[in-house]
Design a protein around this motif. Structure first.
Motif, PDB file in Angstrom:
ATOM      1  N   THR A 118       0.784  -1.115   0.219  1.00  0.00           N
ATOM      2  CA  THR A 118      -0.091  -0.030  -0.338  1.00  0.00           C
ATOM      3  C   THR A 118       0.679   0.954  -0.321  1.00  0.00           C
ATOM      4  O   THR A 118       1.700   1.090   0.260  1.00  0.00           O
ATOM      5  N   GLN A 119       0.642   2.304  -0.810  1.00  0.00           N
ATOM      6  CA  GLN A 119       1.609   2.743  -0.793  1.00  0.00           C
ATOM      7  C   GLN A 119       1.120   4.419   0.490  1.00  0.00           C
ATOM      8  O   GLN A 119       0.132   4.399   0.916  1.00  0.00           O
ATOM      9  N   VAL A 120       2.043   4.635   0.825  1.00  0.00           N
ATOM     10  CA  VAL A 120       2.081   6.081   1.474  1.00  0.00           C
ATOM     11  C   VAL A 120       2.895   7.325   1.164  1.00  0.00           C
ATOM     12  O   VAL A 120       4.328   6.915   1.100  1.00  0.00           O
ATOM     13  N   THR A 121       2.258   8.273   1.183  1.00  0.00           N
ATOM     14  CA  THR A 121       2.800   9.401   0.417  1.00  0.00           C
ATOM     15  C   THR A 121       2.825  10.355   2.049  1.00  0.00           C
ATOM     16  O   THR A 121       2.034  10.831   2.041  1.00  0.00           O
ATOM     17  N   VAL A 122       4.077  11.222   2.575  1.00  0.00           N
ATOM     18  CA  VAL A 122       4.079  12.052   2.665  1.00  0.00           C
ATOM     19  C   VAL A 122       4.417  13.290   2.596  1.00  0.00           C
ATOM     20  O   VAL A 122       5.751  13.863   2.158  1.00  0.00           O
ATOM     21  N   SER A 123       3.574  14.523   2.659  1.00  0.00           N
ATOM     22  CA  SER A 123       4.361  15.341   1.779  1.00  0.00           C
ATOM     23  C   SER A 123       4.882  16.836   2.500  1.00  0.00           C
ATOM     24  O   SER A 123       4.714  16.418   3.787  1.00  0.00           O
ATOM     25  N   SER A 124       5.902  17.298   1.856  1.00  0.00           N
ATOM     26  CA  SER A 124       6.631  18.474   3.358  1.00  0.00           C
ATOM     27  C   SER A 124       5.923  19.809   3.296  1.00  0.00           C
ATOM     28  O   SER A 124       4.870  19.840   2.766  1.00  0.00           O
TER      29      SER A 124
END
Length: 125
Positions: free
Chosen positions: A119-125
């Motif tokens: 499952t994709q986890v994307t953390v934006s800054s």
């Protein structure tokens, strides 16, 4: 082999939280094995995140997530969870759930014999 299904990934801002879940697609095996989470970022190898023994509840964490992530399991629901807090952009990756070959929490991918699709986890800054 057991089919594992992960859920709970998504897009979150830095500092936020997500909880991933993993369960077998069918209750086909006795829940007496360790379960683990690994992750793989683009262009990098698979990295150990956390593991838990099913019977004893002992846990093991990768150095990069210690103090921020927590692994737990619910035997009644046949589910393992990964609570991710204080997320950082470098946590961005595909997260995989895996079933251990025995009830020993290991950081080695070779000690696991069934894997989910991720499952994709994307953390934006």
């Amino acid at each position: 082999q057991v089919q594992l299904v992960e859920s709970g990934g998504g897009l979150v801002q830095a500092g936020g939280s997500l909880r991933l879940s993993c369960a077998p697609s069918r209750p086909t095996f006795s829940m007496s094995y360790a379960m683990g989470w690994f992750r793989q970022a683009p262009g990098k190898g698979r990295e150990f995140v956390a593991a838990i023994t099913w019977t004893g509840g002992n846990t093991l964490y990768g150095d990069s997530v210690k103090g921020r992530f927590g692994i737990s399991r619910d035997a009644a629901k046949n589910t393992v969870y990964l609570q991710m807090n204080s997320l950082k952009p470098e946590d961005t990756a595909i997260y995989y759930c895996a079933k251990g070959k025995c009830n020993y929490g290991s950081s080695g991918a070779g000690d696991y014999d069934s894997w989910g699709q991720g499952t994709q986890v994307t953390v934006s800054s």
